[in-house]
Design an enzyme around this catalytic site. Structure first.
Site, PDB file in Angstrom:
ATOM      1  N   ILE A 170       3.574  -4.797  -6.670  1.00  0.00           N
ATOM      2  CA  ILE A 170       4.425  -4.491  -8.766  1.00  0.00           C
ATOM      3  C   ILE A 170       5.110  -6.076  -8.614  1.00  0.00           C
ATOM      4  CG2 ILE A 170       6.303  -3.710  -9.269  1.00  0.00           C
ATOM      5  CD1 ILE A 170       3.774  -2.067  -8.665  1.00  0.00           C
ATOM      6  N   GLU A 225      10.618 -12.892  -1.581  1.00  0.00           N
ATOM      7  CA  GLU A 225      10.002 -12.164  -0.740  1.00  0.00           C
ATOM      8  C   GLU A 225      10.245 -11.845   0.713  1.00  0.00           C
ATOM      9  OE1 GLU A 225       7.456  -9.884  -0.676  1.00  0.00           O
ATOM     10  OE2 GLU A 225       7.863 -10.077   1.299  1.00  0.00           O
ATOM     11  N   SER A 272      -5.187   0.950   0.097  1.00  0.00           N
ATOM     12  CA  SER A 272      -6.509   1.538  -0.239  1.00  0.00           C
ATOM     13  C   SER A 272      -7.231   0.917  -1.222  1.00  0.00           C
ATOM     14  CB  SER A 272      -6.749   3.024  -0.571  1.00  0.00           C
ATOM     15  OG  SER A 272      -6.049   3.860   0.623  1.00  0.00           O
ATOM     16  N   ILE A 301      -7.721   1.564  -4.073  1.00  0.00           N
ATOM     17  CA  ILE A 301      -8.236   1.956  -5.061  1.00  0.00           C
ATOM     18  C   ILE A 301      -7.944   1.540  -6.591  1.00  0.00           C
ATOM     19  CG2 ILE A 301      -9.100   4.549  -5.401  1.00  0.00           C
ATOM     20  CD1 ILE A 301      -8.544   5.508  -2.935  1.00  0.00           C
ATOM     21  N   HIS A 355      -7.762   4.035  -9.596  1.00  0.00           N
ATOM     22  CA  HIS A 355      -7.375   5.506 -10.269  1.00  0.00           C
ATOM     23  C   HIS A 355      -8.016   5.494 -11.148  1.00  0.00           C
ATOM     24  CE1 HIS A 355      -6.110   7.216  -5.784  1.00  0.00           C
ATOM     25  NE2 HIS A 355      -5.417   5.776  -5.677  1.00  0.00           N
ATOM     26  N   ARG A 378       4.097   4.286   1.819  1.00  0.00           N
ATOM     27  CA  ARG A 378       4.422   4.421   0.341  1.00  0.00           C
ATOM     28  C   ARG A 378       5.781   4.609   0.255  1.00  0.00           C
ATOM     29  NH1 ARG A 378       0.396   7.746   2.569  1.00  0.00           N
ATOM     30  NH2 ARG A 378      -1.122   8.028   2.353  1.00  0.00           N
ATOM     31  N   SER A 387       1.478   5.561  -4.396  1.00  0.00           N
ATOM     32  CA  SER A 387       0.422   5.839  -5.080  1.00  0.00           C
ATOM     33  C   SER A 387       0.332   6.875  -7.133  1.00  0.00           C
ATOM     34  CB  SER A 387      -0.727   6.597  -4.799  1.00  0.00           C
ATOM     35  OG  SER A 387      -2.057   6.641  -5.446  1.00  0.00           O
ATOM     36  N   CYS A 441     -15.749 -18.201  11.538  1.00  0.00           N
ATOM     37  CA  CYS A 441     -15.258 -16.824  10.882  1.00  0.00           C
ATOM     38  C   CYS A 441     -17.089 -16.065  11.261  1.00  0.00           C
ATOM     39  CB  CYS A 441     -14.542 -16.052  10.413  1.00  0.00           C
ATOM     40  SG  CYS A 441     -14.698 -14.804  10.707  1.00  0.00           S
ATOM     41  N   CYS A 491     -12.343 -15.771  15.994  1.00  0.00           N
ATOM     42  CA  CYS A 491     -12.382 -17.358  15.265  1.00  0.00           C
ATOM     43  C   CYS A 491     -10.750 -17.802  15.296  1.00  0.00           C
ATOM     44  CB  CYS A 491     -12.142 -17.178  13.825  1.00  0.00           C
ATOM     45  SG  CYS A 491     -11.474 -15.831  13.443  1.00  0.00           S
TER      46      CYS A 491
END
Lengths: 490, 450
Positions: A15, A34, A48, A50, A52, A314, A341, A404, A444
C-alpha cells in the site's frame, strides 16, 4: 533535516509503495518511512501473490470496489514496471450441491461488483478448464480475470519507480512519536531521527493502530490473523494452471492451491488469530490439515515437494473491511488500515483513492512534467535463451557467473540488487530469488554474503539476514587452532 | 566449429568475492556463442567426475569436464578432516588431499576443464547430445558430445524439507554450509550450537566447531540409532562429551532476529511427548538431515529417476534410461565413502569408453530388485556372466547379519556381514559365474539382508 515534506507515508509495503509511486507523479515532496531494513519486509512479504477477480466481497463493501478497480490496473502497471504478472484465472471448486449454492451466490456477488466474464461451470466444463482438479468436483466458478503476481517484485518495482521520481525512502525508520506544531508533523523514529511533513498517511499494516495512537488519531486495534503457507518445488509434476479456491468459509477464502508466477507452487494459507504481531512462527499441526484440503482439490500435490514453509499475519480490523479515510481527530492525517486480503489486488486503486483524499484534505496536486512511469528493464538470466544470454553477457560477463544454481541467478543480478539498495540476504533473495529455490540458500548464501561485502564494504560479520540483530556469522575464526591436519594442508 | 579449449584451472582469484575491477573481470569478452565438440562431456568435477573422465581419457577419447565451482574436487575441498582414501589410494588422506591426487592426474592427462561454468540445459535425444553452459570467463558454450556423464553430486536436505516448526531467524545453517564457512572462508557460524540429525557431516561439524571454540550443546536424532558412521560417533561426539539424544526431535526453533533457543521433545513409541520437552539456549542450529542427489539436469534430459535412490535408474553399465547418458557418484545414489564414489565412477568411465568404442556388451540384462530389509540396490540391472559391483542400503540394524542373493527364487549367494546398519552402505561384488550363464532373457535377482 529542516526540509518539510508535503507528505510522509508510513509503511513501505504494497500500500505505501503503490501510494508513494502514485504521488511521485505530482509536484510534491514525499517521504516513505519503513521500520524494517528493506521495503516489503512486513505483511506484504508473506503475501500469496493473487490478483483477485472481485467476487469474494459484497457490493456494499469498500473492499469490493477497490478490489475490482485494482484488478483492472495490473496490465498497465506491468507494462510500466516489468514485474512478473499473469492473468491465469481463478477457479472456485465445489464438491457438493450445497457448495454449488455458495458458488451461485459468489457469481451473483461478482456480477453485482462488475467482475467481467464470470462463469458458472458444470463438472465437465470445470475439468476441461483445469484437468488437475479432483474429478469428484460437481462444478464451480471460473473467473478468467484473476491472476498471479510476484508480490515482492511488485513492491520493489513500485518503490524503485517512486524513488526514481523523487520520493525519499527511509528504511529502519520505526515511528515512535509525532507532534504537530501547527504547520507540520515532526515524526520521530526509534533511533532518534526526525522527519517533518505537512500531511501523513498511515499505511503501517500490522502496526497501524500504534502509529495512529502516536499521532493522536483514532483508537482502534489491529488483530494479527496469522497464515501459514507451504512452497512447493518448481518442476514438480502436475501443477494446475489456474489458482484453485475451495468454496469459502465465513472468515477466510480457505486453503488455496496457487501456481506462482515464477513456476513454483504455494499451498495455504491457514488463518489463526494471534496476539503477537511479531509471531510468524510455523507450527507442526498445520501441515497435515493443509495438505489434506489441498490434495482433496488437486490430488497430484505431494508433501515431498515442499521446499519451505513460512507464516505472515494479515492486519485485521473488526468488521473485516478496509478503513480508509481522513482522520477526524488528527489534522491532515489519513488512515489506510485493516488492509488484508484483497489488499495487494486493491493496492493501485487504494493509491488512487488516497490521492483523492489528499486533494479533499486541501493538498494541491500538479502533475510533474518530468514524471517517468517506466522502469528500465532488469535482466533475469533464467528467462533468457542461449542467444539472449550471450547478448547479455557482451554487456556484462557476470551474467554468465551463476551464483544461485536452483533459480539460475547470476552475480550480475545480485550486484544490481545491491546497487539498488538491497543489502541484506533476504532483501537480495526477494529481489533476485537467489536462495529461494530447492536448496534454500545452502549453496549460494556464502556467495551472496561475499558479494554484499565486496560491493558495499560492510564487514562480512556485520551482514544480516534481514537487518537488526539478524547477523549471519558470529566472527572470524582465529588462525592456528592447533589442528594438525589443517596445518598440514597449509 | 571446434575452438581451442581451455585447459586446467582458471586463475585462483577469479571466483566470487574477488575485488571488483580486479582479476574478477575477464580480460576478454567473448561476444558470440562457441560450439565445442567432444566424445564425452562429464558434468561435475568432484571425485566422481574426475574419476570417470580419467578413465574415458585413458581409453583415448576426447573428454571435457564442466563444473560450476572455481576448483576441481567439488565438496571435498571443504572436508579438511582425514579418513579419505583408504580403499582407493590405500592410504589415509584429507578431503583436499584426495581431491588433489585426482586433480593432478586430470591436469597431467591434459583433460579440458571448464570451471566457473554452469550447465544451463541438456538435450539428450538419440545420437548427439547437446549441452548449453555459461561462464563469465568463457561466455556461452554449446557442447556436442556422443556421451554424457552425470556427476553433479548431491545437495543437503534443509529446514523446509523436514518442516521444523518455529520462527525463521538467522543462525539456521545446513551442516555443509557451516563447514564451508569455517573451513574455506574462515568465519564462525555461531558460538552455542545445536545440531539436528546425526548424519556424518553433522558429526564432523560437531568436532570442528568444538575445535574452533564453539560450544556444541547436543546432537538431536529422530531415529533410535545414529545416522552417521560409528567411527564418527566415537571420534566426534564421545571424545568431546557432546550428548546425542536419540529418538528426539527439535519441536521448535525460537528467536526473533537470531536463533535464541530450540525446544527438544522426546519421542515415545514414535510419538512426541510434549510434557517432557526441554529447552536449549543457543545461537545456532545446524542441520545434518540427509542428502538428496542433485538431478535437475537429469530431469531436463528426460532421464528416469528412481524413488528409492532419488537418482537415475541405471542398467548394468550405469547408463540411464537415455541412451548415451551415464551417471555415477552421489548424483546416482548417496555414498558414505568417497573411495566408493571413485571406484564406481571409474567403472562408469570404463563403460563410457566401451560405449564410444567397440560398444557395450550386448548381452540381455536381468532386473536387480531390492528384497526384504533393503532400501535400494544399484545398479538396477545385471548381465549374467559379467562381474558386477553392487551398492545397497539396508533398512535394519543388525550384528552378524546375512546378505542373500536369489535368482528365480533360488539362493545363488549368501554372505555374513559383521554389521548391518542403514548408515553404512553395503558394497559387494559378485563374480560373473555366480550370476549365471548369459542368455537372452535373464531372470531377475533379488538382494536381501536379515
Amino acid at each position: 533535516m529542516n526540509d518539510v515534506f508535503d507528505v510522509a507515508i508510513i509503511g513501505a509495503g504494497a500500500i505505501g509503495a503503490a501510494l508513494a509511486r502514485r504521488l511521485s507523479a505530482y509536484d510534491l515532496s514525499v517521504a516513505l518511512l519503513e521500520r524494517c531494513a528493506d521495503v516489503c519486509f512486513g505483511v506484504s512479504k508473506a503475501n500469496s501473490g493473487i490478483i483477485h477477480a472481485g467476487f469474494h466481497h459484497p457490493v456494499s463493501s469498500l473492499k469490493a470496489r477497490l478490489e475490482i478497480r485494482g484488478n483492472l490496473m495490473f496490465e498497465q502497471l506491468q507494462h510500466e514496471l516489468g514485474f512478473p504478472f499473469k492473468r491465469v484465472g481463478i477457479i472456485v471448486a465445489a464438491f457438493s450441491y450445497e457448495e454449488m449454492k455458495t458458488v451461485e451466490h459468489l457469481y451473483e456477488q461478482g456480477v453485482a461488483n462488475g467482475v467481467p466474464r464470470l462463469e458458472i461451470c458444470g463438472r465437465e466444463r470445470l475439468l476441461m478448464l483445469e484437468p488437475k482438479l479432483n474429478p469428484d468436483t460437481v462444478g464451480g466458478l471460473y473467473a478468467p480475470t484473476g491472476g498471479i503476481v510476484e508480490p515482492y517484485r511488485y513492491v520493489f518495482a513500485l518503490v524503485e519507480s517512486a524513488v526514481r521520481n523523487g520520493v525519499a525512502l527511509k528504511t529502519e525508520f520505526r515511528v515512535v512519536r509525532a507532534q504537530h506544531d501547527g504547520e507540520a508533523y515532526s515524526i520521530e523514529s526509534e533511533a532518534g531521527h526526525r522527519v517533518r511533513a505537512r500531511r501523513v498517511i498511515n499505511a503501517a499494516g500490522l502496526h497501524a493502530d500504534q502509529v495512529s495512537a502516536a499521532f493522536g488519531a483514532e483508537a482502534f486495534t489491529i488483530v494479527p490473523r496469522k497464515g501459514e503457507e507451504f512452497l512447493l518445488e518448481r518442476n514438480a509434476a502436475g501443477f494446475p494452471n489456474q489458482v484453485i479456491f475451495p468454496v469459502p468459509g465465513r472468515h477466510t477464502k480457505g486453503i488455496l492451491v496457487i501456481p506462482t508466477v515464477e513456476g513454483t507452487m504455494m499451498v495455504g494459507p491457514t488463518a489463526v488469530e494471534t496476539e503477537d504481531k511479531e509471531d510468524v512462527e510455523t507450527t507442526s499441526d498445520n501441515l497435515d490439515r493443509v495438505f489434506a484440503q489441498a490434495m482433496y482439490m488437486v490430488p497430484v500435490i505431494s508433501k515431498r515437494e515442499i521446499i519451505t514453509s513460512f507464516a505472515g499475519s494479515r492486519p485485521v480490523l473488526p468488521g473485516n473491511d478496509f478503513y480508509i479515510g481522513i482522520s477526524r481527530s488528527a489534522p491532515h492525517f489519513i488512515q489506510v488500515a485493516g488492509i488484508q486480503s484483497p489488499g495487494l489486488t486493491a493496492s493501485p486503486a487504494i493509491a488512487e483513492y488516497v490521492k483523492d483524499l489528499l486533494k479533499q484534505d486541501g493538498q494541491g496536486l500538479t502533475e510533474k512534467a518530468a514524471y517517468d512511469p517506466f522502469l528500465p528493464p532488469s535482466a533475469r538470466v533464467r528467462e533468457k535463451n542461449p542467444a539472449e544470454l550471450d547478448a547479455l553477457m557482451s554487456e556484462d560477463p557476470h551474467y554468465g557467473h551463476i551464483a544461485c544454481r536452483c533459480e539460475s541467478v547470476s552475480e550480475a543480478e545480485i550486484v544490481e540488487a545491491i546497487r539498488k539498495g538491497h543489502t541484506t540476504l533476504d532483501g537480495i533473495k526477494f529481489y533476485t530469488r537467489a536462495g529461494m529455490g530447492r536448496c534454500q540458500g545452502g549453496f549460494c548464501s556464502y556467495r551472496v554474503i561475499k558479494i554484499i561485502a565486496r560491493e558495499t564494504g560492510i564487514p562480512i560479520e556485520e551482514i544480516t539476514k534481514r537487518g537488526g540483530g539478524s547477523r549471519l556469522l558470529l566472527g572470524k575464526i582465529p588462525v592456528a587452532q592447533g589442528e594438525s591436519s589443517e596445518q598440514q594442508m597449509k | 566449429m571446434i575452438v581451442e579449449a581451455f585447459v586446467g584451472n582458471v586463475p585462483e582469484n577469479a571466483g566470487f568475492g574477488a575485488p571488483p575491477g580486479g582479476t574478477n573481470t575477464p580480460a576478454k569478452v567473448i561476444s558470440h556463442m562457441r560450439d565445442l565438440e567432444y566424445d564425452a562431456v562429464v558434468i561435475g568435477a568432484g571425485a566422481a567426475g574426475m574419476a570417470a573422465a580419467l578413465r574415458v581419457h585413458a581409453a583415448g577419447f576426447r573428454v571435457a569436464i564442466v563444473d560450476r565451482e572455481d576448483h576441481l574436487g567439488g565438496i571435498l575441498l571443504q572436508c579438511i578432516h582425514n579418513g579419505f582414501g583408504l580403499h582407493w589410494f590405500k592410504e589415509e588422506l584429507t578431503g583436499p588431499e584426495f581431491a588433489e591426487r585426482l586433480a593432478a592426474q586430470v591436469r597431467e592427462a591434459g583433460i579440458d576443464v571448464y570451471l566457473n561454468t554452469t550447465v544451463m540445459d541438456l538435450v539428450a535425444d538419440n545420437g548427439m547430445k547437446s549441452l548449453i553452459a555459461c561462464s563469465a570467463e568463457h561466455g556461452v558454450l554449446s557442447f556436442a558430445a556422443r556421451a554424457i556423464v552425470l556427476a553433479m553430486g548431491c545437495r543437503e536436505r534443509n529446514r523446509g524439507n523436514i518442516g521444523i516448526p518455529g520462527s525463521r531467524p538467522a543462525g539456521v545453517f545446513t551442516a555443509g554450509l557451516a563447514q564451508r564457512l569455517i573451513n574455506i572462508d574462515g568465519y564462525a557460524p555461531g558460538k552455542r550450537v545445536v545440531i539436528i540429525g546425526s548424519g556424518d557431516i553433522g558429526l564432523i561439524m560437531a568436532r570442528r566447531l568444538s575445535w574452533v571454540g564453539a560450544k556444541v550443546l547436543a546432537v538431536i536424532e529422530i531415529l533410535p540409532h545414529p545416522s552417521g558412521l560409528t567411527r564418527n560417533i566415537v571420534q566426534c561426539l564421545h571424545d568431546f562429551d557432546i550428548p546425542l539424544y536419540l529418538s528426539h526431535i527439535v519441536s521448535r526453533i525460537a528467536g526473533q532476529d537470531r536463533v535464541e533457543a530450540v525446544e527438544v521433545t522426546p519421542l515415545e513409541n514414535g510419538t512426541p511427548n510434549p510434557a517432557k520437552t526441554f529447552r536449549l539456549e543457543c545461537d545456532t542450529v545446524l542441520l545434518s538431515v540427509g542428502l538428496i542427489p542433485e538431478n535437475e539436469l537429469s530431469k531436463k534430459a528426460g532421464v528416469q529417476l528412481g524413488h528409492d535412490t532419488g537418482g537415475p535408474r541405471v542398467d548394468a553399465h550405469l547408463m540411464t534410461s537415455v541412451d548415451g547418458v551415464f551417471a555415477c557418484g552421489n548424483v546416482l545414489h548417496v555414498h558414505d565413502l568417497v573411495d566408493f564414489v571413485a571406484d564406481e565412477s571409474s567403472r562408469c568411465g570404463g563403460n563410457v569408453a566401451a560405449y564410444l568404442g567397440a560398444g557395450l556388451s550386448a548381452g540381455g540384462q536381468g532386473r536387480v530388485q531390492a528384497g526384504p530389509n533393503v532400501k535400494y540396490v544399484v545398479p538396477h540391472a545385471y548381465v549374467p556372466g559379467q562381474d558386477t559391483q553392487f551398492s545397497l542400503r539396508a533398512m535394519i540394524v543388525k550384528k552378524r547379519g546375512t546378505l542373500q542373493v536369489k535368482r528365480a527364487g533360488v539362493v545363488i549367494k549368501r554372505k555374513t556381514l559383521q554389521h548391518i546398519k542403514p548408515a553404512e552402505m553395503i558394497y559387494f561384488k559378485m563374480k560373473g559365474t555366480e550370476l549365471g550363464p548369459a542368455g537372452p532373457d535373464p531372470a531377475p535377482i533379488e538382494i536381501s539382508v536379515e
